[in-house]
Scaffold this motif. Sequence first.
Motif, PDB file in Angstrom:
ATOM      1  N   THR A   1      -7.248   9.690   1.382  1.00  0.00           N
ATOM      2  CA  THR A   1      -6.560   8.683   2.193  1.00  0.00           C
ATOM      3  C   THR A   1      -5.257   9.184   2.818  1.00  0.00           C
ATOM      4  OG1 THR A   1      -5.391   7.820   0.245  1.00  0.00           O
ATOM      5  CG2 THR A   1      -7.506   6.784   0.809  1.00  0.00           C
TER       6      THR A   1
ATOM      7  N   GLU B   1      -8.383   7.640  -3.197  1.00  0.00           N
ATOM      8  CA  GLU B   1      -8.930   6.571  -4.038  1.00  0.00           C
ATOM      9  C   GLU B   1     -10.037   7.144  -4.915  1.00  0.00           C
ATOM     10  OE1 GLU B   1     -11.574   2.458  -3.579  1.00  0.00           O
ATOM     11  OE2 GLU B   1     -11.179   3.739  -1.845  1.00  0.00           O
TER      12      GLU B   1
ATOM     13  N   ARG C   1      -1.853   1.083 -12.370  1.00  0.00           N
ATOM     14  CA  ARG C   1      -2.946   0.514 -11.598  1.00  0.00           C
ATOM     15  C   ARG C   1      -3.916   1.616 -11.178  1.00  0.00           C
ATOM     16  NH1 ARG C   1       1.701  -2.185  -9.937  1.00  0.00           N
ATOM     17  NH2 ARG C   1       2.115  -0.579  -8.372  1.00  0.00           N
TER      18      ARG C   1
ATOM     19  N   THR D   1      -5.020   2.149  -8.290  1.00  0.00           N
ATOM     20  CA  THR D   1      -4.579   2.718  -7.016  1.00  0.00           C
ATOM     21  C   THR D   1      -3.553   3.827  -7.194  1.00  0.00           C
ATOM     22  OG1 THR D   1      -2.920   0.959  -6.830  1.00  0.00           O
ATOM     23  CG2 THR D   1      -5.031   0.619  -5.700  1.00  0.00           C
ATOM     24  N   GLU D   2      -2.935   3.913  -8.382  1.00  0.00           N
ATOM     25  CA  GLU D   2      -1.922   4.933  -8.634  1.00  0.00           C
ATOM     26  C   GLU D   2      -2.496   6.214  -9.227  1.00  0.00           C
ATOM     27  OE1 GLU D   2       0.949   3.167 -11.197  1.00  0.00           O
ATOM     28  OE2 GLU D   2       1.777   1.848  -9.648  1.00  0.00           O
TER      29      GLU D   2
ATOM     30  N   GLN E   1      -2.248   8.786  -6.385  1.00  0.00           N
ATOM     31  CA  GLN E   1      -1.304   8.385  -5.336  1.00  0.00           C
ATOM     32  C   GLN E   1      -0.145   9.386  -5.280  1.00  0.00           C
ATOM     33  OE1 GLN E   1       1.124   4.799  -5.937  1.00  0.00           O
ATOM     34  NE2 GLN E   1       0.336   4.031  -3.990  1.00  0.00           N
TER      35      GLN E   1
ATOM     36  N   ALA F   1      -2.442   0.906   5.828  1.00  0.00           N
ATOM     37  CA  ALA F   1      -2.500  -0.192   4.859  1.00  0.00           C
ATOM     38  C   ALA F   1      -3.332   0.105   3.616  1.00  0.00           C
ATOM     39  CB  ALA F   1      -3.031  -1.463   5.539  1.00  0.00           C
ATOM     40  N   ASP F   2      -3.630   1.374   3.363  1.00  0.00           N
ATOM     41  CA  ASP F   2      -4.397   1.702   2.163  1.00  0.00           C
ATOM     42  C   ASP F   2      -3.459   1.758   0.958  1.00  0.00           C
ATOM     43  OD1 ASP F   2      -5.772   3.424   0.090  1.00  0.00           O
ATOM     44  OD2 ASP F   2      -7.347   3.317   1.608  1.00  0.00           O
ATOM     45  N   PRO F   3      -3.764   1.046  -0.121  1.00  0.00           N
ATOM     46  CA  PRO F   3      -2.843   0.972  -1.261  1.00  0.00           C
ATOM     47  C   PRO F   3      -2.695   2.276  -2.041  1.00  0.00           C
ATOM     48  CG  PRO F   3      -4.903  -0.112  -1.800  1.00  0.00           C
ATOM     49  CD  PRO F   3      -4.953   0.205  -0.325  1.00  0.00           C
ATOM     50  N   THR F   4      -3.567   3.239  -1.798  1.00  0.00           N
ATOM     51  CA  THR F   4      -3.461   4.507  -2.529  1.00  0.00           C
ATOM     52  C   THR F   4      -2.547   5.516  -1.843  1.00  0.00           C
ATOM     53  OG1 THR F   4      -5.382   5.519  -1.443  1.00  0.00           O
ATOM     54  CG2 THR F   4      -5.807   4.220  -3.433  1.00  0.00           C
TER      55      THR F   4
ATOM     56  N   SER G   1       0.702   7.380  -0.715  1.00  0.00           N
ATOM     57  CA  SER G   1       1.954   7.538  -1.459  1.00  0.00           C
ATOM     58  C   SER G   1       3.157   7.096  -0.629  1.00  0.00           C
ATOM     59  CB  SER G   1       2.133   9.002  -1.878  1.00  0.00           C
ATOM     60  OG  SER G   1       2.251   9.844  -0.746  1.00  0.00           O
TER      61      SER G   1
END
Length: 222
Positions: free
Chosen positions: A44, A108, A125, A127-128, A131, A197-200, A202
């Motif tokens: 990502t 991800e 999480r 997602t982290e 990340q 907008a991807d939560p992964t 950094s």
Amino acid sequence: MPAAPRRALPRSFFARPVLDVAPDLLGRLLVRGSDDGRIVLRITEVEAYDGADDPGSHAYRGRTPRNSTMFGPPGHVYVYFTYGMHYCANIVCGPADRASAVLLRAGEIVEGTALARTRRPTARRTTELAQGPARLTTALGIARADDGTDACTPGTGLRLLYGTPVPAADIRTGPRTGVSGPGGDADAFPWRYYAAADPTVSPYRPHTPKTRRTLSAAADPA
């Protein structure tokens, strides 16, 4: 007809200019196989480094024992140890001897989450888990021994698959994290690419000049 998502990327994919390869890696799948199990990561966030034309690149001043993998062939994995703390993984691209590579910054975990969690028990999480470049290599179990791995050859423990590329409209660019350059990296080398907008992805951290004490504790520059 679109390629199957789980089909391996050919070497020709990587034998292109680094600024073409970098954004095209978003959405691709990095497969890590080991004795512990298998993990699949959807990429990502990446950063491009362009050798002799890029002051931020490890290869800016030429070949060294540490950066020799960057000089090709394309499709190999360049792994280095930084700041005496962690590893970072890159995919070599461009023609042989050109010394360009793409840093894998974040992704991800889409398969093997339980295994990744055993390696990253402090992640709050999912997602982290990957990340950031150090978290990514830790979650996937990538270390210095993987430097030089041919990701285009079956059975090497690291493969890159077609996945589902991130559409160009959903790709964002900006300055590379922690890198300075002529006029500032933000102005001269906005070569960080990430899925919007991807939560992964950094958090961005600008370059901070290092003190003499910090430099002495860090790994030698390439």
